[in-house]
Scaffold this active site. Structure first.
Site, mmCIF file in Angstrom:
data_model
loop_
_atom_site.group_PDB
_atom_site.id
_atom_site.type_symbol
_atom_site.label_atom_id
_atom_site.label_comp_id
_atom_site.label_asym_id
_atom_site.label_seq_id
_atom_site.Cartn_x
_atom_site.Cartn_y
_atom_site.Cartn_z
ATOM 1 N N LYS A 84 -7.234 5.369 -18.414
ATOM 2 C CA LYS A 84 -6.407 4.274 -18.943
ATOM 3 C C LYS A 84 -7.282 3.254 -19.676
ATOM 4 O O LYS A 84 -6.925 2.761 -20.748
ATOM 5 C CB LYS A 84 -5.619 3.597 -17.809
ATOM 6 C CG LYS A 84 -4.585 4.521 -17.169
ATOM 7 C CD LYS A 84 -4.103 4.037 -15.806
ATOM 8 C CE LYS A 84 -3.434 5.203 -15.071
ATOM 9 N NZ LYS A 84 -3.188 4.914 -13.643
ATOM 10 N N LYS A 139 -16.127 4.512 -3.473
ATOM 11 C CA LYS A 139 -15.897 3.978 -4.816
ATOM 12 C C LYS A 139 -16.899 2.856 -5.150
ATOM 13 O O LYS A 139 -17.022 2.440 -6.291
ATOM 14 C CB LYS A 139 -14.465 3.474 -4.947
ATOM 15 C CG LYS A 139 -13.421 4.600 -4.861
ATOM 16 C CD LYS A 139 -12.002 4.040 -4.937
ATOM 17 C CE LYS A 139 -10.917 5.077 -4.672
ATOM 18 N NZ LYS A 139 -10.636 5.941 -5.840
ATOM 19 N N LYS A 192 -9.073 -0.458 -8.273
ATOM 20 C CA LYS A 192 -8.800 0.817 -7.615
ATOM 21 C C LYS A 192 -8.729 0.530 -6.134
ATOM 22 O O LYS A 192 -9.075 -0.574 -5.696
ATOM 23 C CB LYS A 192 -9.905 1.839 -7.921
ATOM 24 C CG LYS A 192 -11.320 1.299 -7.693
ATOM 25 C CD LYS A 192 -12.403 2.296 -8.081
ATOM 26 C CE LYS A 192 -12.639 2.419 -9.557
ATOM 27 N NZ LYS A 192 -12.408 3.726 -10.118
ATOM 28 N N ARG A 193 -8.294 1.515 -5.325
ATOM 29 C CA ARG A 193 -8.303 1.309 -3.881
ATOM 30 C C ARG A 193 -9.726 0.958 -3.418
ATOM 31 O O ARG A 193 -10.710 1.419 -4.000
ATOM 32 C CB ARG A 193 -7.815 2.582 -3.171
ATOM 33 C CG ARG A 193 -6.334 2.837 -3.363
ATOM 34 C CD ARG A 193 -5.502 1.683 -2.845
ATOM 35 N NE ARG A 193 -5.586 1.595 -1.404
ATOM 36 C CZ ARG A 193 -4.684 2.069 -0.561
ATOM 37 N NH1 ARG A 193 -3.582 2.625 -1.020
ATOM 38 N NH2 ARG A 193 -4.844 1.957 0.744
ATOM 39 N N THR A 195 -8.268 8.301 -12.592
ATOM 40 C CA THR A 195 -7.316 8.247 -13.711
ATOM 41 C C THR A 195 -7.337 6.862 -14.356
ATOM 42 O O THR A 195 -7.041 6.726 -15.539
ATOM 43 C CB THR A 195 -5.888 8.585 -13.253
ATOM 44 O OG1 THR A 195 -5.626 7.899 -12.023
ATOM 45 C CG2 THR A 195 -5.726 10.078 -13.037
ATOM 46 N N HIS A 226 -6.869 17.060 -4.127
ATOM 47 C CA HIS A 226 -7.271 15.796 -4.757
ATOM 48 C C HIS A 226 -8.464 15.141 -4.079
ATOM 49 O O HIS A 226 -8.737 13.975 -4.350
ATOM 50 C CB HIS A 226 -6.116 14.791 -4.749
ATOM 51 C CG HIS A 226 -4.930 15.207 -5.546
ATOM 52 N ND1 HIS A 226 -4.739 14.827 -6.862
ATOM 53 C CD2 HIS A 226 -3.877 15.975 -5.229
ATOM 54 C CE1 HIS A 226 -3.599 15.342 -7.298
ATOM 55 N NE2 HIS A 226 -3.061 16.045 -6.326
HETATM 56 C C1 26Q Z 1 -2.732 11.609 4.301
HETATM 57 C C2 26Q Z 1 -2.344 11.722 5.628
HETATM 58 C C3 26Q Z 1 -1.811 10.645 6.310
HETATM 59 C C4 26Q Z 1 -1.651 9.447 5.637
HETATM 60 C C5 26Q Z 1 -2.033 9.330 4.308
HETATM 61 C C6 26Q Z 1 -2.578 10.418 3.644
HETATM 62 C C7 26Q Z 1 -2.997 10.287 2.232
HETATM 63 C C8 26Q Z 1 -2.227 9.569 1.335
HETATM 64 C C9 26Q Z 1 -2.614 9.427 0.029
HETATM 65 C C10 26Q Z 1 -4.161 10.868 1.771
HETATM 66 C C11 26Q Z 1 -4.544 10.737 0.443
HETATM 67 C C12 26Q Z 1 -3.771 10.006 -0.442
HETATM 68 C C13 26Q Z 1 -4.127 9.798 -1.846
HETATM 69 C C14 26Q Z 1 -5.167 10.325 -2.431
HETATM 70 C C15 26Q Z 1 -5.490 10.039 -3.835
HETATM 71 O O1 26Q Z 1 -4.898 9.177 -4.468
HETATM 72 N N1 26Q Z 1 -6.463 10.748 -4.391
HETATM 73 C C16 26Q Z 1 -6.839 10.535 -5.767
HETATM 74 O O2 26Q Z 1 -6.076 11.414 -6.571
HETATM 75 C C17 26Q Z 1 -6.275 11.139 -7.940
HETATM 76 C C18 26Q Z 1 -5.339 12.016 -8.724
HETATM 77 O O3 26Q Z 1 -5.782 13.337 -8.711
HETATM 78 C C19 26Q Z 1 -7.725 11.342 -8.344
HETATM 79 O O4 26Q Z 1 -7.870 10.928 -9.670
HETATM 80 C C20 26Q Z 1 -8.645 10.529 -7.441
HETATM 81 O O5 26Q Z 1 -9.996 10.855 -7.720
HETATM 82 C C21 26Q Z 1 -8.317 10.804 -5.989
HETATM 83 O O6 26Q Z 1 -9.088 9.967 -5.142
#
Ligand code: 26Q
Length: 812
Positions: A665, A559, A553-554, A661, A362
């Site tokens: 929406k 971004k 978004k985050r 995503t 991702h």
């Molecule tokens: C990893 C290690 C330690 C702590 C946290 C994490 C961690 C947690 C969540 C790393 C990444 C995430 C989330 C990532 C994320 O939401 N990515 C998004 O995924 C979406 C679904 O595929 C995409 O549409 C987005 O582009 C992408 O940024």
């Protein structure tokens, strides 16, 4: 005992009767005036009763047919609210409304009281939730496995424009949707050491001994499909202490230590890590990952053996989809379970593992690829590290055979990154251990092959594939935008809810005056609804006749919320100068959470708030521009925001947003996109056509050349508008009593190595925004473009995505 009792019916008197019964006898409430939180709970239980029978039948049919099953392993499931989704999916909306009538309240009153299940950070977690909805709707035997965090995504509030985090104790009042399953308890090992031994038949094996163990307790949530009898399961694990764990110390009289150890065990599932890019090195996070992987695999293996007796058909009957690298330790854990616990040989175990694991990536940010220190690994999971070393040794032999003498390539591809602090590369483990590696949008999947995982693509081109993300149209259109859903159904029938490509038929309605008028009216009403939310959260009054320009978004540099804020500053500057030619009233809404340790992201929130207060308090500006930062953006907030947006901001630096995503929406709800050539934006643009999309910015291939050609300072100097924006930022206009407050932001824009290309894309963005506002002046044309966007959004249903996973990867 197989007494199935009476099946709860869907007729409204039975529903009313059960509702009253749960209120009085399950919850023990006999209030003279019904209290909403209890009524909500009683209704949830009433609805849950009606899911139970379908849930049982789904399980029984699966047990009888023994189809191939898929397990979606994810550290995050961002479900949001469940009540109205369940009611809608079982088709009991009218009956529930009826039943609630006598309590003097509507379903809408109740449903907004439900607390979000916020067990995720953002896109990746919400994607998992949309996928579960689609799997159940399409009757696929897919089960989710995740963690039952005691505290989900933090609650965000603002103090003087700065983000304040507070814990999200979502389980405080209980969770009516979950069922505890004590019979599915699993034991999870940590620490200890490994040793080899010889079994009765003279074979050598390894075992993992002297470990500190904890239990994983299963909690099941029902996942009802829409308009089908299928109810799938999301199984969430909670950590608890084992009994013998504290017995030793209890016997020694150390009661307090014993209880303290219990807390340590239970810490594992206490809290969701609130970073949406990897935060490296936190031991507790690795514990969470292994805990999820081990509990889920043991669960699947036990169920498989119960029905199939052995492992001969394991890979034909089971498939694990790994949601990013977070659960990829499952690859090593499956090897361990097969070899150490079930005595398979390496090659047999590897064949099974390699034919059951599939990995979804991702992210394209190299710094977000998870790595764990070998040192930590060997202390916490010594047996797993041994297995990873062995996987790596055998893998590197393959690399050496394919590219003899290319030691540089071996170094590059090794699962272990050498250096002062050797690290395990989890993404590489995911690729080596899986039969499928997929990205989440066409561009993203291409860049994985050409850039990030190029070496691996050369070795195993057949593993790589694309699955463009999607979102569930039940939540993201029918539920969140009921008026629009009704209008669509009146025009084209209601089969679109299960086959979103049918929205194409809306194109025929764009010349129907009454249809377009209703379309516009509905958008206007949704904007009024969002205005109420904005007013109650920020005190700012949005005018529903203005263009609603939304970025939620985050908060992340890539971004580029900063670019959006700079546009706002530019508009403010223009209005202040009296240069209002071609301007139209606009309301800008920004929302999103920053990782608590992400300094610059938090400063961007502060900047957004400071700019908002300067802009909103200037009476000369008010009629043309209003700005808010909406606190605590979450799933249920998006359900109000998406239907109300006119313009969707998808402005990431090209090549950085894997898919997005939220963009889907907004499109589904008839917003136009202003966006870069990035992630799924590209596919949105292709689907709707360039004349219905506002495209700007450098393309991926153009970025590095551009960086060499000119520096941000040169760009700023040669662009009067940008110079003025920088001037306002630098002179402290938005930080009156803390003049250097935003220096780090200014410096990031002026940095010649700015990875996010903010200065470079400014001019294109500003010009495209001007085009957008001019386009909005022709309201009739805008409405048509809005309809075209919804009509072209069919491809972005998660039903389409899941069908592709099922056909190409899972082979269901
Ligand atoms: C990893 C290690 C330690 C702590 C946290 C994490 C961690 C947690 C969540 C790393 C990444 C995430 C989330 C990532 C994320 O939401 N990515 C998004 O995924 C979406 C679904 O595929 C995409 O549409 C987005 O582009 C992408 O940024």
């Amino acid at each position: 005992m197989k007494n199935k009792g009476a099946k709860p019916s869907l007729n409204n008197t039975d529903i009313a009767c059960d509702l009253q019964r749960h209120y009085n006898f399950t919850l023990g409430r006999f209030d003279s005036r019904v209290k909403t939180p209890y009524l909500l709970k009683a209704l949830a239980l009433t609805v849950r009763d009606r899911l139970m029978e379908r849930w049982r039948v789904t399980r029984e049919q699966e047990n009888a047919a023994q189809p191939k099953r898929v397990y979606y392993l994810s550290l995050e499931f961002l479900l949001g609210r469940s009540l109205s989704n369940a009611i809608k999916n079982i088709g009991a909306q009218a009956e529930v409304e009826q039943a609630l009538h006598s309590y003097g309240c509507t379903l809408e009153d109740l449903e907004t009281e439900e607390i979000d299940a916020g067990l995720g950070n953002g896109g990746l977690g919400r994607l998992a939730a949309c996928f579960l909805d689609s799997c159940a709707t399409l009757n696929y035997p897919v089960m989710g496995y995740g963690i039952r965090y005691e505290y989900g995504m933090f609650h965000q509030s603002l103090e003087s424009g700065r983000q304040i985090e507070s814990p999200d104790h979502w389980l405080r009042d209980g969770n009516p949707w979950e069922l505890e399953r004590p019979d599915h308890r699993r034991r999870i090992q940590f620490h200890g050491r490994t040793e080899s031994y010889t079994d009765d038949l003279g074979a050598r094996h390894m075992r993992w001994v002297d470990t500190s163990d904890i239990y994983a307790l299963a909690y099941d949530m029902p996942i009802p499909g829409y308009n089908t009898q299928t109810v799938n399961t999301l199984r969430l694990w909670k950590a608890t202490a084992t009994d013998e764990f504290n017995l030793n110390e209890f016997n020694a009289g150390d009661y307090a230590e014993a209880v303290a150890e219990k807390n340590l065990a239970e810490q594992i599932t206490m809290v969701l890590y609130p970073n949406d890019a990897s935060e490296n090195g936190k031991e507790l996070r690795l514990r969470q990952q292994y805990f999820l992987a081990s509990a889920s695999l043991q669960d699947v293996i036990e169920q498989h053996l119960e029905h199939c007796g052995g492992f001969a058909h394991f890979a034909d009957k089971n498939c694990f989809q790994l949601n990013d690298t977070h659960p990829t330790i499952a690859i090593a854990e499956l090897m361990r379970l097969l070899m150490d616990e079930h005595r398979l040989e390496w090659d047999a175990a590897w064949a099974i593992t390699n034919n059951t694991m599939a990995y979804t990536n991702h992210t394209l940010l190299p710094e977000a690829l998870e790595r764990w220190s070998v040192h930590l690994f060997s202390a916490l999971l010594p047996r797993l590290l041994e297995i990873i070393y062995e996987i790596n040794a055998r893998f590197l032999v393959q690399v050496a055979q394919r590219w003899p003498g290319d030691t540089e390539r071996q170094r590059r591809m090794s699962l272990i990154e050498e250096g002062d602090e050797p690290m395990v590369r989890m993404a590489y483990l995911g690729i080596v251990g899986s039969f499928s590696v997929n990205g989440v949008a066409v561009l993203h999947s291409r860049l994985l092959k050409e850039d990030l995982f190029r070496d691996f693509y050369e070795l195993w081109p057949h593993k790589f594939n694309n699955k463009t993300n999607g979102v569930t149209p039940r939540r993201w259109l029918s539920h969140c935008n009921p008026s629009l859903a009704d209008l669509i159904t009146q025009s084209i029938g209601d089969a679109w809810q299960k086959d979103l490509s049918q929205l194409e038929a809306l194109r025929a309605c764009v010349n129907d005056q009454s249809f377009t008028q209703q379309w516009a009216n509905i958008k206007r009403q949704n904007k009024a609804r969002l205005s109420d939310l904005v007013k109650s959260n920020t005190g700012v009054t949005f005018n529903p006749d203005s263009l609603f320009d939304v970025q939620v978004k985050r908060i992340h540099e890539y971004k580029r919320q900063l670019l959006n804020i700079m546009h706002v500053i530019h508009l403010y500057d223009r209005i202040a100068r009296g240069d209002t030619q071609g301007l139209q009233p606009r309301c800008v809404l920004i929302g999103g959470k920053a990782a608590p340790g992400y300094y610059l992201a938090k400063l961007i929130i502060k900047l957004a708030n400071n700019v908002a207060s300067v802009v909103n308090s200037d009476p000369n500006v008010a009629s043309l521009l209003q700005v808010v930062f909406l606190p605590n953006y979450c799933v249920s907030a998006m359900e109000v925001i998406a239907p109300a947006a006119d313009l969707s901001e998808q402005i990431s630096t090209a090549g950085k947003e894997a898919s997005g995503t939220g963009n889907m929406k907004f499109m589904m709800n008839g917003a136009l996109t202003i966006g870069t050539y990035d992630g799924a934006n590209i596919e949105i643009l292709e689907a709707v056509g360039a004349s219905n999309f506002f495209l700007f910015g450098l393309k991926v291939e153009e970025i590095s050349a551009h960086r060499v050609a000119c520096t941000p300072n040169q760009i700023i100097e040669s662009d009067v508008d940008l110079s003025r924006v920088m001037q306002l930022l630098e002179c402290g206009h938005f930080s009156l009593f803390e003049s250097n407050l935003f220096d780090p932001i200014v410096n990031s824009i002026r940095n010649p190595h700015d990875p996010w290309m903010v200065a470079a894309d400014f001019r294109g963005y500003i010009d495209e925004q001007q085009r957008a506002i001019e386009c909005y002046q022709n309201r009739e044309l805008w409405v048509k473009k809005s309809i075209f966007n919804t009509a072209a959004s069919g491809r972005f249903s998660s039903d389409r995505t899941i069908t592709e996973y099922a056909n190409d990867i899972w082979k269901l």
